[in-house]
Design a protein around this motif. Structure first.
Motif, short mmCIF file in Angstrom:
data_model
loop_
_atom_site.label_atom_id
_atom_site.label_comp_id
_atom_site.label_asym_id
_atom_site.label_seq_id
_atom_site.Cartn_x
_atom_site.Cartn_y
_atom_site.Cartn_z
N VAL A 157 0.84 -1.20 0.00
CA VAL A 157 0.00 0.00 0.00
C VAL A 157 0.88 1.25 0.00
O VAL A 157 1.76 1.40 0.84
CB VAL A 157 -0.93 0.01 1.22
N VAL A 158 0.61 2.13 -0.95
CA VAL A 158 1.30 3.41 -1.07
C VAL A 158 0.30 4.50 -0.69
O VAL A 158 -0.79 4.58 -1.27
CB VAL A 158 1.81 3.64 -2.50
N VAL A 159 0.67 5.33 0.28
CA VAL A 159 -0.23 6.35 0.81
C VAL A 159 0.28 7.75 0.44
O VAL A 159 1.45 8.05 0.63
CB VAL A 159 -0.35 6.22 2.35
N ASP A 160 -0.61 8.57 -0.10
CA ASP A 160 -0.32 9.97 -0.40
C ASP A 160 -1.45 10.80 0.19
O ASP A 160 -2.41 11.16 -0.50
CB ASP A 160 -0.19 10.19 -1.90
N LEU A 161 -1.35 11.09 1.48
CA LEU A 161 -2.41 11.75 2.22
C LEU A 161 -1.80 12.75 3.21
O LEU A 161 -0.58 12.79 3.39
CB LEU A 161 -3.26 10.73 2.99
N SER A 162 -2.65 13.50 3.87
CA SER A 162 -2.19 14.42 4.91
C SER A 162 -3.27 14.55 5.97
O SER A 162 -4.39 14.07 5.81
CB SER A 162 -1.85 15.79 4.31
N GLY A 163 -2.93 15.22 7.05
CA GLY A 163 -3.89 15.50 8.10
C GLY A 163 -4.45 14.25 8.73
O GLY A 163 -3.76 13.24 8.95
N ALA A 164 -5.75 14.30 9.04
CA ALA A 164 -6.41 13.17 9.71
C ALA A 164 -6.43 11.93 8.83
O ALA A 164 -6.41 10.81 9.34
CB ALA A 164 -7.83 13.57 10.10
N SER A 173 -0.46 0.69 8.90
CA SER A 173 0.92 0.31 8.54
C SER A 173 1.12 0.10 7.04
O SER A 173 1.43 -1.01 6.59
CB SER A 173 1.34 -0.95 9.30
N PRO A 174 0.97 1.16 6.23
CA PRO A 174 1.21 1.02 4.79
C PRO A 174 2.69 0.77 4.51
O PRO A 174 3.55 1.01 5.37
CB PRO A 174 0.75 2.36 4.23
N ALA A 175 3.00 0.34 3.29
CA ALA A 175 4.39 0.05 2.92
C ALA A 175 5.16 1.33 2.61
O ALA A 175 6.35 1.44 2.91
CB ALA A 175 4.41 -0.88 1.71
N VAL A 176 4.49 2.30 1.96
CA VAL A 176 5.14 3.53 1.51
C VAL A 176 4.26 4.72 1.85
O VAL A 176 3.04 4.67 1.66
CB VAL A 176 5.39 3.51 -0.02
N VAL A 177 4.89 5.79 2.33
CA VAL A 177 4.18 7.05 2.56
C VAL A 177 4.92 8.15 1.84
O VAL A 177 6.14 8.31 1.98
CB VAL A 177 4.10 7.39 4.07
#
Length: 308
Positions: A157-164, A173-177
């Protein structure tokens, strides 16, 4: 040659209308937009198959269905997708009107979650993207659940988020942030934009079980934490047309690299090159795969020590 496959979760894409100038006359561009759409376009440009999972509803949703341009798994809903009109005739984006997206109903949310879970498990790599900043079509907890359920069943899982939304996703516990330094500052995760403070923020994020943390720093090279080691990312200098979307293209390159079986370091180079190409073009999430791959060969990763 295997193309790889990435699933992108984009709960509510936007309809975008941008007014520019061509030969002294107004030039109107109508596109599908939003973080997940832009990421999907770049992933596709890099020669990786992509499936976009989204909810579409209202008149805006009907139009979006014909504009997204990549393989689409769409859930038909009554909630309207958001839209905006930007005027760029003077060279900068001037928001004229913004229509927020409607929130999804409980049943629609369940169906969208199930559809994304199936597609993500099939792909093996999934990107969790957010809606527009002020839109709340899905609760933040959806990001925690998706990161946790996908990751527990073998999907990276690759996450591209911010804030809450980022805070919720980190619980899974994603693999990439991938996050920008401005977002770290706004979220109170870093005290300043100095490298030591950004490094401490990376360590805090990694403590959630994240293997790779990438912090984009606008015109400066990104800072990346990969398997416990820090790297400064140096990309070739290119002329800038529009800085919006550079971070989304970087995320797309990271995900595409993983789907192609590349190492975390080589995926980071591909992501950095994709971000660099995006800012030299009109249109977000755009850029040819050939130029991205050529530039990726010129990206340099330099180890950085935290005690500097």
């Amino acid at each position: 040659m295997a193309r790889g496959l990435v699933t992108v979760f984009a709960p509510s894409p936007q309809l975008t209308v941008t007014v520019e100038v061509l030969d002294g006359n107004p030039d109107i561009h109508v596109h599908a937009g939003g973080q997940g759409v832009w990421q999907s376009r770049m992933i596709d440009s890099l020669g990786v198959d992509v499936v976009l999972c989204a909810a579409l509803g209202g008149e805006t949703g009907s139009v979006l269905r014909h504009l997204i341009g990549v393989e689409l798994k769409a859930l038909d809903v009554t909630a309207r997708n958001g839209a905006y009109v930007h005027d760029r005739r003077d060279g900068v984006r001037d928001p004229v009107v913004v229509m927020p997206a409607d929130a999804l109903s409980r049943h629609d949310l369940d169906d969208l979650y199930e559809m994304t879970l199936v597609q993500g498990l099939h792909a093996g790599v999934a990107v969790l993207s957010g809606p527009a900043a002020d839109d709340e079509p899905v609760p933040d907890s959806v990001y925690r659940r998706l990161a946790e359920d996908l990751g527990a069943n073998g999907c990276r899982v690759v996450v591209d988020l911010s804030g809450a939304r980022l805070a919720a996703a980190l619980e899974g516990s994603p693999a990439v942030v991938k996050v920008s330094h401005e977002e770290l500052l706004a979220d109170g995760l870093s005290e300043s934009d100095a490298l030591p403070d950004l490094a401490r923020a990376c360590r805090r994020i990694a403590s959630s079980g994240v293997g790779t943390v990438v912090v984009s720093r606008a015109a400066d090279g990104a800072l990346a934490l990969v398997d416990g080691e820090f790297f400064l990312v140096e990309v070739p200098r290119l002329s800038t047309v529009d800085t919006r979307g550079g971070g989304d293209s970087m995320t797309a390159g990271l995900a595409a690299g993983l789907a192609l079986g590349r190492s975390a370091h080589d995926s980071l180079k591909l992501g950095a090159a994709a971000g660099a190409v995006n800012v030299m073009r009109h249109g977000l999430g755009s850029g040819g795969g050939d130029v991205v791959r050529e530039l990726a060969e010129r990206v340099r990763l330099t180890r950085w020590e935290e005690d500097r």
